[in-house]
Design a protein around this motif. Sequence first.
Motif, PDB file in Angstrom:
ATOM      1  N   GLU A 278       0.849  -1.186   0.000  1.00 17.27           N
ATOM      2  CA  GLU A 278       0.000   0.000   0.000  1.00 17.27           C
ATOM      3  C   GLU A 278       0.884   1.235   0.000  1.00 17.27           C
ATOM      4  O   GLU A 278       1.998   1.216   0.538  1.00 17.27           O
ATOM      5  CB  GLU A 278      -0.909   0.016   1.228  1.00 17.27           C
ATOM      6  N   ALA A 279       0.386   2.322  -0.619  1.00 13.78           N
ATOM      7  CA  ALA A 279       1.119   3.591  -0.630  1.00 13.78           C
ATOM      8  C   ALA A 279       0.104   4.716  -0.722  1.00 13.78           C
ATOM      9  O   ALA A 279      -0.920   4.588  -1.402  1.00 13.78           O
ATOM     10  CB  ALA A 279       2.094   3.645  -1.805  1.00 13.78           C
ATOM     11  N   TYR A 280       0.399   5.796  -0.034  1.00 18.62           N
ATOM     12  CA  TYR A 280      -0.538   6.915  -0.018  1.00 18.62           C
ATOM     13  C   TYR A 280       0.186   8.230   0.260  1.00 18.62           C
ATOM     14  O   TYR A 280       1.323   8.256   0.742  1.00 18.62           O
ATOM     15  CB  TYR A 280      -1.646   6.688   1.007  1.00 18.62           C
ATOM     16  N   VAL A 281      -0.516   9.330  -0.038  1.00 18.21           N
ATOM     17  CA  VAL A 281      -0.049  10.689   0.235  1.00 18.21           C
ATOM     18  C   VAL A 281      -0.834  11.227   1.430  1.00 18.21           C
ATOM     19  O   VAL A 281      -2.061  11.072   1.495  1.00 18.21           O
ATOM     20  CB  VAL A 281      -0.252  11.595  -0.994  1.00 18.21           C
ATOM     21  N   PHE A 282      -0.131  11.858   2.389  1.00 16.94           N
ATOM     22  CA  PHE A 282      -0.828  12.397   3.561  1.00 16.94           C
ATOM     23  C   PHE A 282      -0.181  13.686   4.044  1.00 16.94           C
ATOM     24  O   PHE A 282       0.931  14.038   3.621  1.00 16.94           O
ATOM     25  CB  PHE A 282      -0.864  11.364   4.691  1.00 16.94           C
ATOM     26  N   VAL A 283      -0.906  14.406   4.906  1.00 18.91           N
ATOM     27  CA  VAL A 283      -0.414  15.646   5.503  1.00 18.91           C
ATOM     28  C   VAL A 283      -0.367  15.476   7.018  1.00 18.91           C
ATOM     29  O   VAL A 283      -1.065  14.638   7.592  1.00 18.91           O
ATOM     30  CB  VAL A 283      -1.294  16.850   5.120  1.00 18.91           C
ATOM     31  N   ALA A 284       0.456  16.296   7.669  1.00 17.65           N
ATOM     32  CA  ALA A 284       0.704  16.122   9.106  1.00 17.65           C
ATOM     33  C   ALA A 284      -0.568  16.244   9.944  1.00 17.65           C
ATOM     34  O   ALA A 284      -0.743  15.517  10.930  1.00 17.65           O
ATOM     35  CB  ALA A 284       1.742  17.145   9.570  1.00 17.65           C
ATOM     36  N   LYS A 285      -1.469  17.147   9.582  1.00 23.02           N
ATOM     37  CA  LYS A 285      -2.653  17.385  10.414  1.00 23.02           C
ATOM     38  C   LYS A 285      -3.624  16.201  10.411  1.00 23.02           C
ATOM     39  O   LYS A 285      -4.510  16.123  11.265  1.00 23.02           O
ATOM     40  CB  LYS A 285      -3.373  18.651   9.966  1.00 23.02           C
ATOM     41  N   ASN A 286      -3.475  15.265   9.460  1.00 21.19           N
ATOM     42  CA  ASN A 286      -4.395  14.126   9.363  1.00 21.19           C
ATOM     43  C   ASN A 286      -3.895  12.876  10.073  1.00 21.19           C
ATOM     44  O   ASN A 286      -4.436  11.787   9.878  1.00 21.19           O
ATOM     45  CB  ASN A 286      -4.677  13.794   7.897  1.00 21.19           C
ATOM     46  N   ILE A 287      -2.853  13.019  10.900  1.00 21.16           N
ATOM     47  CA  ILE A 287      -2.321  11.869  11.632  1.00 21.16           C
ATOM     48  C   ILE A 287      -3.085  11.699  12.947  1.00 21.16           C
ATOM     49  O   ILE A 287      -3.157  12.623  13.756  1.00 21.16           O
ATOM     50  CB  ILE A 287      -0.812  12.045  11.924  1.00 21.16           C
TER      51      ILE A 287
END
Length: 356
Positions: free
Chosen positions: A29-38
């Motif tokens: 699996e691979a994805y793009v994320f931003v810090a605020k969504n952790i």
Amino acid sequence: MIFGILKPNLVITDVEKIFISVAHERQHEAYVFVAKNIDFENKKILAKTLEGNHIVEKTFDFPDVVQNRLAVKEQDMQAYLKLAELVPFSSNRIGDKNAVYKIMTTIDSLRKYLIEVLPLNRLDVLMESLDKNKKIICKPASSNQGKGIITVEKKDSRFVVKQIEAQYNFDMNGLINFYNQNLTRGYTISPFLKSETCLGQTTVFRMHLTRGAGGKWQQIKFFPYVNLNKDVDITNGMLGALITTREQLFLEQYYPTSFEKINQELKILFTEFTQNFQKKFAWRLDSIGLDLGITQEGDIYIYEVNVGPGVGFMAYPVACAQVEYYEWLAEKAQPPYKHNFLPLNLRRKLAAAEAS
């Protein structure tokens, strides 16, 4: 395995689509994320990925490796540091140009590839360098894509100053005024290296290095940028220089008396750089772009060292190497990750916070 790409936004670029697709091909699996969504409490992340050819938003488990594409802002710092304690990070920073140059001067085998760099902190430094070298290049510490770079050439009692395509012809007073208005803050000065084809076109070469299977370094590609305008001193792909990917044919045609020497020296540079530059860092480096100048005599000089260099047309082979490297890293990395994978400036901030 799960690989996360940490960015300032949730936009998935073509390069990231290729990386995600390669990861999927290898059953990850691979994805793009931003810090605020952790979500640290539940160890979940709201992120975006590909399903077929479509971008979808889903909730994922924490990744096994983070590809760090985030220019860390104050509001992201706490989440960044907390995640870096739990998961190994790739794509770590190495410092600004001056810091990197100083590091390379401490490595015996790399000194022959270095051009002298001095801080341009006085007019006297500019004038002494012009007397010694006749033509010099001035670079801002934070320059990218050739922006802000200036060349100065002494011709009798006149001075030719070039900044990208702008050109000026000054007497001494004009040069002093130009210096006072443009060069008094954050610039370095070096002799101008004549890196050009046998026809006089300015060249810059990129050596793209990436860790791959087993954590071993690979040379993904070596290729030249060529500026067809002989009146422009600075060569950069973003400023209109051309790229050729048939580098061996290019060397044979445009470096006809030295291409064999260049090929041998490039092999040596690859080995010396990947082995000895890494030893200067407490965290693992994994993607580097070396910008090189090469003279008609076959002498090679390092202009700049870039981490996380753009991949462009190399996106697929880079992604293949990265996925294989992340597979190895997920198995071999040992906690505490913060001591091995954080860039120096964040390690200092973390140490200061822990000490207070």
